[in-house]
Write an enzyme that holds these catalytic residues in place. Structure first.
Site, PDB file in Angstrom:
ATOM      1  N   ASP A 171      68.313 -38.560  25.372  1.00 30.51           N
ATOM      2  CA  ASP A 171      68.801 -37.816  26.109  1.00 30.51           C
ATOM      3  C   ASP A 171      68.687 -36.528  26.837  1.00 30.51           C
ATOM      4  O   ASP A 171      68.938 -35.803  26.149  1.00 30.51           O
ATOM      5  CB  ASP A 171      70.131 -38.445  26.844  1.00 30.51           C
ATOM      6  CG  ASP A 171      70.934 -38.219  28.060  1.00 30.51           C
ATOM      7  OD1 ASP A 171      70.323 -38.719  28.617  1.00 30.51           O
ATOM      8  OD2 ASP A 171      70.391 -37.041  28.446  1.00 30.51           O
ATOM      9  N   ILE A 172      67.861 -35.727  27.848  1.00 26.98           N
ATOM     10  CA  ILE A 172      67.991 -34.463  27.820  1.00 26.98           C
ATOM     11  C   ILE A 172      69.141 -33.637  27.972  1.00 26.98           C
ATOM     12  O   ILE A 172      69.997 -34.707  29.039  1.00 26.98           O
ATOM     13  CB  ILE A 172      66.779 -33.844  28.820  1.00 26.98           C
ATOM     14  CG1 ILE A 172      65.524 -34.683  28.506  1.00 26.98           C
ATOM     15  CG2 ILE A 172      66.674 -32.487  28.871  1.00 26.98           C
ATOM     16  CD1 ILE A 172      64.888 -34.461  29.006  1.00 26.98           C
TER      17      ILE A 172
ATOM     18  N   GLU B 204      66.196 -39.444  32.467  1.00 32.39           N
ATOM     19  CA  GLU B 204      66.223 -38.421  31.648  1.00 32.39           C
ATOM     20  C   GLU B 204      66.369 -38.846  30.609  1.00 32.39           C
ATOM     21  O   GLU B 204      66.510 -37.898  29.521  1.00 32.39           O
ATOM     22  CB  GLU B 204      66.917 -36.224  31.884  1.00 32.39           C
ATOM     23  CG  GLU B 204      68.100 -37.069  32.931  1.00 32.39           C
ATOM     24  CD  GLU B 204      68.943 -37.508  31.968  1.00 32.39           C
ATOM     25  OE1 GLU B 204      69.609 -38.161  31.661  1.00 32.39           O
ATOM     26  OE2 GLU B 204      69.309 -36.360  31.438  1.00 32.39           O
TER      27      GLU B 204
ATOM     28  N   ASN C 153      67.757 -29.417  37.120  1.00 29.77           N
ATOM     29  CA  ASN C 153      67.104 -29.044  38.306  1.00 29.77           C
ATOM     30  C   ASN C 153      67.754 -28.360  39.115  1.00 29.77           C
ATOM     31  O   ASN C 153      67.207 -28.031  39.904  1.00 29.77           O
ATOM     32  CB  ASN C 153      67.476 -30.601  38.910  1.00 29.77           C
ATOM     33  CG  ASN C 153      66.274 -31.748  37.767  1.00 29.77           C
ATOM     34  OD1 ASN C 153      65.280 -31.402  37.990  1.00 29.77           O
ATOM     35  ND2 ASN C 153      66.804 -32.707  37.924  1.00 29.77           N
TER      36      ASN C 153
ATOM     37  N   ASP D  67      60.753 -32.583  37.052  1.00 33.97           N
ATOM     38  CA  ASP D  67      59.868 -33.326  36.595  1.00 33.97           C
ATOM     39  C   ASP D  67      58.419 -32.782  35.383  1.00 33.97           C
ATOM     40  O   ASP D  67      57.759 -33.963  34.220  1.00 33.97           O
ATOM     41  CB  ASP D  67      58.654 -33.710  37.934  1.00 33.97           C
ATOM     42  CG  ASP D  67      59.762 -34.737  39.034  1.00 33.97           C
ATOM     43  OD1 ASP D  67      60.417 -34.698  38.588  1.00 33.97           O
ATOM     44  OD2 ASP D  67      59.175 -34.736  39.944  1.00 33.97           O
TER      45      ASP D  67
END
Ligand code: GH3
Ligand code: MG
Length: 302
Positions: free
Chosen positions: A173-174, A217, A181, A190
């Site tokens: 997971d980022i 993500e 964002n 994106d």
């Protein structure tokens, strides 16, 4: 010539191959086989045809046998087959359909009919391929999607139960992606997901290894026949591969560049973990990795 569809004509009568080749060669790339054996050999080559025109009555391996072999091989199963039959051979036609042919044409050939049927089936195949791709690949990152992941995990766990092998699962997971964002905008977000997908793909090298976009993500990796030690090694490589992208993340609290956290779980041979249980273990480990400060790898207890 390469944008042309390839048609394999299998017929023991040279005259038939000649006639078909003559009226198809302007629109298609033609491959020809004079008997079943040659056809089967041709289908082991790297360039496969897009459609096969297959005569039923041939000495040696006949058309039915050829289609049986085609359908039993994953590489060739989806190639549409059109049977060539004699005008009055209704039994041949129905058996051909039962065995998986998409259509038949009768001898003597009517060029307009042959061309029309070929065109229809090639268009249908293209649409089916597109649908398959849309159903199983993620539109943004072009790597396998969640649906595809669920199917592969189920299949791979089935294999471990049958042959007593083990398997590892990574959930990634980022870190602080919401902040990313908010700071750089969704378009940048994106673009970043695409780069991360590529960086993760580069880490895997074995044929059975599989990486997918698990959710927004989140990414997942299935590593068949890989023990916990091996899986942690790959997880560290994945973590470094993302860090090496050097994507600036000014609002991250853990690194100046974009980073990921990873949870690792291994299904030991002999253990009966199902896909949900294994995913749950990897997810708990990922949660722990977040709690431990992110940009790190945590493995589930075995
Ligand atoms: P943590 O380090 O705890 O994982 O924090 P986080 O901000 O990464 O996690 P959170 O679940 O709060 O936010 C995930 C963010 O991922 C929110 C959402 O806008 C973003 N996201 C999910 N899918 C996409 C996508 O397809 N494109 C973009 N640009 N952002 C996405
Ligand atoms: Mg996140």
């Amino acid at each position: 010539m390469d944008e042309f569809n390839r048609i394999l004509i299998v017929d023991d009568e040279r005259q038939n191959i000649k006639i078909l080749t003559e009226f198809l060669r302007d629109d298609y790339k033609i491959m020809a086989a004079k008997d079943g054996e040659t056809a089967i050999t041709a289908l082991t080559k790297s360039t496969l045809p897009d459609l096969i025109l297959l005569d039923i009555m041939m000495p040696g391996i006949n058309g039915y046998e050829v289609i049986k072999q085609l359908k039993s091989n994953e590489r060739t199963r989806e190639i549409p087959v059109i049977f060539i039959t004699a005008l009055d051979a209704t039994d041949d036609e129905s058996l051909g359909f039962e065995m998986g042919a998409v259509d038949y044409i009768t001898k003597p050939f009517k060029p307009v009919i042959v061309k029309a049927r070929l065109k229809t089936h090639l268009q249908l195949k293209q649409k089916t391929d597109l649908l398959d791709r849309l159903a199983s690949f993620d539109g943004l990152t072009q790597i396998p999607n969640r649906r595809n992941f669920d199917m592969v995990l189920e299949k791979e766990i089935g294999k471990t139960l049958r042959n007593g092998s083990l398997l590892s699962l990574l959930l990634m997971d980022i870190d602080h992606f919401k902040k990313f964002n908010d700071n750089y905008g969704h378009i940048e977000g994106d673009a970043c997901l695409k780069k991360v997908a590529l960086a993760l793909k580069e880490v895997i090298s074995r044929p059975g290894d599989f990486v997918a976009r698990y959710g927004g993500e989140e990414f997942a990796m299935i590593l068949p026949e890989t023990d916990l030690k091996g899986a942690i090694h790959i997880a560290r490589q994945a973590q470094q591969s993302v860090q090496r992208l050097c994507i600036p993340h000014a609002t991250s609290k853990v690194s100046k560049y974009l980073s990921i956290s990873i949870g690792v779980a291994t299904k030991l041979s002999g253990k009966k973990d199902n896909p949900i249980e294994l995913t749950q273990k990897a997810d708990t480990a990922l949660y722990q990795a977040k709690a431990n400060g992110r940009n790190c790898v945590v493995s589930a207890s075995q």
